[in-house]
Design an enzyme around this catalytic site. Structure first.
Site, PDB file in Angstrom:
ATOM      1  CD  GLU A   1      -2.964  -1.006   0.160  1.00  0.00           C
ATOM      2  OE1 GLU A   1      -2.999   0.262   0.075  1.00  0.00           O
ATOM      3  OE2 GLU A   1      -3.218  -2.254  -0.361  1.00  0.00           O
TER       4      GLU A   1
ATOM      5  CB  SER B   1     -31.198 -23.157  54.221  1.00  0.00           C
ATOM      6  OG  SER B   1     -32.737 -23.974  54.819  1.00  0.00           O
TER       7      SER B   1
END
Length: 773
Positions: free
Chosen positions: A86, A345
């Site tokens: 690029e 519980s």
């Protein structure tokens, strides 16, 4: 004639050039301030497992797959290939390659059409941040933005932005999203052939589509690979291997694992969130939960949630919010790990551990499991039965309610609530002013996450750590929830297998690791819990329905615990070698089996018990009382009325009035102290308690919709320290004469009796009617 060239004033030229440069710089700074760089980028929220692999991801607000590539994911191979293709001068130009611009302008002018571009990587980033039509003015704006980018960011950061914004067709942007959706791997794992194939797609994203035009992509890829070879960018072998590599990729899908945790973390704002989830364990647990709930649907039990914590690191390694995230019949997308439910519980182990640390109880301390009433609150056991005398360890093993309520009364609810708030029980913190004794039986709101973290402390010598979900968590500092001694005593009690909450239908225990666990079932059978742990893991399981519908078959023992055992068998199979060691501050002593206290001379049946030196009670057993009685043992005497002769001294077991009432109701024999000498006039004659409330002979109307209890009040002589209340000749409650008591009377005539500790009694009668008010 010779031409004379004008003399150049270099000093003036340098000054003017410097002024021009400064002017241009000031103009750039002003423009940069007036037109700030639009560099805010929305990225997909990506959730990673403990190895950094994508576990889940979400589209950006503009419906793009745009996953942020971190700098450490840009491999040297990826960097080298992209820059070579690029912008080979990327690391040397200031954002705009003037030479490339001039060359492109000349070529386009000669051929009278656009044949060559001059966009640098930086300019391409500027175009991606601010898309514009391809015009000359757009190029000027892109060049200005490129200078802004170079001014603000380093070259590596600009390359990172390019790799995050480059289009790959459809709604895929950025090399990370493309790498995962096309090749199923991280960008730093891509080969040279794969990187080159990806690098050519942004030039023609509509015609070069992976999975649809792989042949064209291979041709273009090989053209660039051959160019790399001519430029000697890579070795011959690297190029040959890349040319020979086939392209079979197609567009895949983003994984969606651990959906509840992923959704929870995606809302936190972090782009890439690395969790502690062990994906293999997560997927196995999800499968176990789904299969188990499928078998429970016949009993109308439709959902479950599971949390697994690594006890050594305090990290959450498995998080299952429901049996099926896609299920719409019972709210599959509800996160059961964070849903506020009643804990049943499950809080009892913490209560008894705190009582151990306060020196109030030890495992062999004997409590009474008989009917009680605390200002109108009359707890009952799960099976509606009472057990009389029980030890603390028996009460915890069998999850008895009344001993737990008595222990909370002894400890005080305020201390217990404060401890839960310390352990980040958020709903308890919100409701703490409204909570009372019922919270120990599930009368509060908790979450599976909170309970699992709480039980994890028992495996860490009582030290509480907030569970860690991500690698960025900074909440690793723990605090001492309970002492190591108290934690060890609870561990020993909860690891026994001869318990009533051992699931009846569970038989595959041969290779199951040794664990401690506690079950719980909420009121109305809406929630079933089972939380277990050993040195390695703590696993919390909730089962039930998100709709809140109760199910008769739902219980912690028979619904949640089998799933807990299945997960432990999968996670820590056949591991019973490691268990908790007895801490140095815990010792063993002999105690009386009838009270759990150090023995006195009259104690004959002794048992061993754990205790914490300097903390546990040292009071000796006092459940025997010497009483002077007549020869027939029909009358007892006090010192004031004892005859000079004709009496004897006898030891009687001290039995509380509430225990006496339970023994009598169940027709269980016990040796009661004979009634006091009726002829004793010196102290006990007269001065019986006077009942002020309720008022004798009065009729009371009580609303059926909003019933309010009646208050019991009396006045006594100065020598009285305790009174005993009876309703219809049944023991109700004892307390100090000035203590206010409340009770809910039945319909019809009611007899109320008050007896003081000297045996003096007063009776009254009232009438009660429950009406619609």
């Amino acid at each position: 004639m010779k031409l004379k060239l004008p003399r150049i004033n270099w000093k003036r030229l340098l000054i003017r050039t410097g002024i021009g440069i400064v002017g241009l710089f000031c103009l750039f700074v002003l423009a940069n301030w007036l037109f700030p760089l639009p560099d805010k980028v929305n990225y997909s929220r990506v959730i990673l497992d403990d190895r950094g692999e994508i576990m889940n991801a979400y589209l950006t607000p503009d419906e793009k797959w745009r996953m942020k590539t971190e700098l450490n994911e840009i491999s040297p191979l990826l960097r080298k290939t992209i820059v070579a293709k690029e912008d080979k001068y990327f690391y040397s130009h200031p954002g705009v390659n003037v030479v490339a611009v001039a060359r492109a302008a000349i070529m386009n002018l000669i051929r009278m059409k656009r044949t060559s571009g001059a966009s640098t990587i930086t300019m391409q980033v500027a175009r991606a941040l601010e898309p514009r039509p391809r015009t000359l003015w757009s190029k000027i704006v892109e060049s200005f933005r490129a200078f802004q980018l170079e001014w603000k960011y380093s070259k590596d950061e600009i390359l990172q932005m390019y790799l995050n914004l480059v289009p790959y067709g459809g709604n895929i942007e950025g090399v990370k999203a493309a790498s995962y959706l096309y090749f199923g791997k991280n960008p730093d794992h891509l080969s040279l052939a794969e990187i080159t194939a990806l690098s050519i797609i942004p030039n023609r994203p509509s015609s070069l589509v992976i999975g649809r035009s792989n042949g064209l992509i291979v041709e273009e890829r090989n053209r660039w690979l051959n160019k790399f070879a001519r430029d000697h960018l890579f070795s011959e072998k690297e190029i040959a291997d890349a040319l020979a590599e086939p392209l079979t990729a197609t567009r895949g899908v983003v994984p969606h694992h651990a959906p509840h945790l992923s959704y929870r973390l995606a809302r936190s704002g972090d782009v890439n969130t690395k969790t502690h989830i062990r994906l293999n364990t997560q997927l196995k647990t999800e499968k176990l939960v789904a299969d188990y709930i499928r078998s429970q649907r016949l009993q109308q039990i439709r959902n479950a949630a599971v949390v697994v914590i690594d006890n050594r690191t305090h990290q959450v390694i498995t998080y299952v919010g429901s049996a099926d995230f896609a299920d719409t019949t019972d709210g599959g997308q509800v996160d059961g790990v964070r849903a506020i439910r009643q804990p049943g519980s499950t809080l009892k182990p913490l209560l008894y551990a705190m009582c151990f640390d306060e020196g109030l109880l030890t495992p062999k301390t004997v409590l009474t499991d008989v009917p009680v009433n605390y200002e109108g609150y009359a707890p009952e056991n799960y099976d509606k039965k009472f057990n009389g005398y029980v030890t603390v360890e028996y009460a915890l093993e069998h999850s008895l309610n009344i001993p737990a309520v008595k222990s909370l009364k002894l400890l005080t609810a305020e201390k217990f609530i404060h401890k839960l708030v310390q352990c980040r029980f958020r709903q308890v913190q919100k409701d703490q002013r409204k909570l009372g004794l019922s919270l120990i039986l599930g009368g509060c709101g908790t979450t599976l996450e909170e309970l699992t973290a709480l039980f994890s402390a028992f495996s860490n010598e009582g030290k509480y750590y907030a569970p860690s979900f991500t690698s960025g968590d900074s909440s690793a500092q723990g605090f001492s929830m309970i002492s190591p001694a108290a934690a060890y005593m609870v561990n020993e009690i909860l690891s026994k297998v001869n318990r009533p909450d051992f699931p009846l239908n569970w038989t595959a225990t041969e290779r199951m690791p040794k664990i401690a666990w506690k079950t719980g079932t909420s009121y109305g059978r809406r929630d079933a819990w089972s939380i277990g742990y050993n040195k390695n893991y703590t696993i919390g399981v909730w089962t039930g329905n998100f709709s809140g519908v109760g199910v008769a078959a739902l219980s912690g023992a028979n619904t949640a615990t089998p799933l807990l055992f299945k997960i432990f068998n999968t996670l820590d199979y056949d591991n019973d070698r490691e268990w908790f060691n007895q801490p140095s501050d815990l010792d063993i002593r002999q105690v009386c089996s009838e009270t759990g206290l150090p023995p006195s001379d009259h104690c004959t049946n002794l048992v061993t018990d754990y205790f914490i030196p300097l903390l546990s009670a040292t009071q000796t057993c006092n459940n025997r009382q010497e009483v002077m009685v007549d020869a027939a043992e029909k009358i007892s005497y006090c010192r004031s009325c004892a005859p000079l002769a004709g009496y004897k001294k006898k030891m009687y077991k001290v039995i509380d009035p509430d225990m006496q009432g339970w023994l009598a109701d169940n027709h269980l024999p016990y040796e009661a102290i004979p009634p006091h000498n009726p002829d004793c006039q010196l102290i006990f004659k007269g001065n019986a308690p006077v009942i002020h409330s309720p008022v004798n002979g009065t009729e009371y109307l009580i609303s059926k919709k909003n019933p309010e209890p009646l208050q019991l009040m009396c006045k006594t002589a100065n020598d009285v320290s305790k009174v005993y209340w009876y309703v219809d000749n049944k023991f109700f409650k004892s307390g100090h004469p000035s203590e206010k008591q409340f009770f809910m009377p039945p319909d019809g005539p009611v007899k109320i009796s008050c007896t003081d500790d000297k045996g003096r009694n007063r009776d009254i009668k009232i009438t009660v009617k429950h009406v619609d008010l």
